[in-house]
Design a protein around this motif. Structure first.
Motif, PDB file in Angstrom:
ATOM      1  N   UNK A 285      51.777  22.971  51.207  1.00  0.00           N
ATOM      2  CA  UNK A 285      52.216  24.032  50.311  1.00  0.00           C
ATOM      3  C   UNK A 285      51.138  25.107  50.209  1.00  0.00           C
ATOM      4  N   UNK A 286      51.573  26.294  49.880  1.00  0.00           N
ATOM      5  CA  UNK A 286      50.605  27.345  49.568  1.00  0.00           C
ATOM      6  C   UNK A 286      49.817  26.916  48.336  1.00  0.00           C
ATOM      7  N   UNK A 287      48.582  27.363  48.207  1.00  0.00           N
ATOM      8  CA  UNK A 287      47.770  26.953  47.058  1.00  0.00           C
ATOM      9  C   UNK A 287      48.189  27.662  45.774  1.00  0.00           C
ATOM     10  N   UNK A 288      47.856  27.046  44.651  1.00  0.00           N
ATOM     11  CA  UNK A 288      47.924  27.732  43.371  1.00  0.00           C
ATOM     12  C   UNK A 288      46.813  28.784  43.353  1.00  0.00           C
ATOM     13  N   UNK A 289      46.968  29.805  42.512  1.00  0.00           N
ATOM     14  CA  UNK A 289      45.946  30.828  42.362  1.00  0.00           C
ATOM     15  C   UNK A 289      45.478  30.821  40.907  1.00  0.00           C
ATOM     16  N   UNK A 290      44.150  30.771  40.712  1.00  0.00           N
ATOM     17  CA  UNK A 290      43.566  30.629  39.382  1.00  0.00           C
ATOM     18  C   UNK A 290      42.491  31.685  39.168  1.00  0.00           C
ATOM     19  N   UNK A 291      42.496  32.296  37.995  1.00  0.00           N
ATOM     20  CA  UNK A 291      41.421  33.198  37.574  1.00  0.00           C
ATOM     21  C   UNK A 291      41.219  32.972  36.079  1.00  0.00           C
ATOM     22  N   UNK A 292      40.061  33.370  35.568  1.00  0.00           N
ATOM     23  CA  UNK A 292      39.832  33.147  34.144  1.00  0.00           C
ATOM     24  C   UNK A 292      38.811  34.108  33.567  1.00  0.00           C
ATOM     25  N   UNK A 293      38.896  34.200  32.247  1.00  0.00           N
ATOM     26  CA  UNK A 293      37.876  34.848  31.442  1.00  0.00           C
ATOM     27  C   UNK A 293      37.215  33.711  30.671  1.00  0.00           C
TER      28      UNK A 293
END
Length: 181
Positions: A13-21
């Motif tokens: 599967x395509x990866x999840x995408x994560x970003x954060x503050x």
């Protein structure tokens, strides 16, 4: 200004995408805004703009709107894959979060928030569903939509049987989560 990362949970599967503050005072406390990137069917006409381009855009717009501020707790933006095949990406993410001991305080899942609905009411409102341990979050979301004069009418209600979207993966791990549709 974000440093997005791929969450490679399964090579098929395509990866999840994560970003954060990162939180300024209590960074270990995490709040997540999530939507899913995939749609069905994999060929022919697919309802991608509703399910779930609109949820993906909600996460991206949330990230844009919140980017210039700092927060007491960590705010994480998560776009997951494999939702249409069985909540696979969010299940992998929520399970790994539980195994890491992540202190996730609340999850806002948006699945088809751009759906035009059935025209009743007109304009369409946002249905926000929660389970018993997420009631506070659903009610707070609806209250804030009114308090801050967003113009968005929110109907928040208990619907623990609604498990066909990514919030359910977080419920399964004991995290409070709501779905906005």
């Amino acid at each position: 200004g974000y440093a997005p990362q791929f969450d490679n949970w399964n090579a098929s599967y395509a990866p999840n995408v994560v970003a954060e503050i990162a939180g300024a005072i209590k960074p270990e406390r995490i709040y997540i805004l999530v939507g899913h990137l995939d749609d069905l069917p994999s060929s022919g006409v697919a309802p991608g703009a509703d399910d779930n381009g609109s949820g993906t855009v909600t996460v991206l717009e949330g990230a844009r709107a919140l980017a210039c501020h700092s927060y007491r707790n960590t705010v994480r933006f998560l776009n997951v894959t494999g939702e249409e095949q069985g909540l696979f990406g969010s299940d992998a993410y929520a399970t790994a979060a539980r195994q890491r001991g992540d202190d996730i305080r609340g999850v806002l899942n948006f699945d088809m928030p751009g759906w035009e609905g059935d025209g009743i009411p007109n304009p369409e409102n946002l249905d926000v569903s929660y389970n018993s341990f997420s009631q506070w979050l659903g009610e707070l979301f609806a209250q804030n939509a009114t308090t801050y004069g967003t113009g968005l009418v929110v109907d928040a209600f208990s619907c623990p049987s609604l498990t066909a979207s990514d919030h359910a993966s977080f419920w399964d791990q004991g995290y409070p989560a709501i779905i906005g549709i």
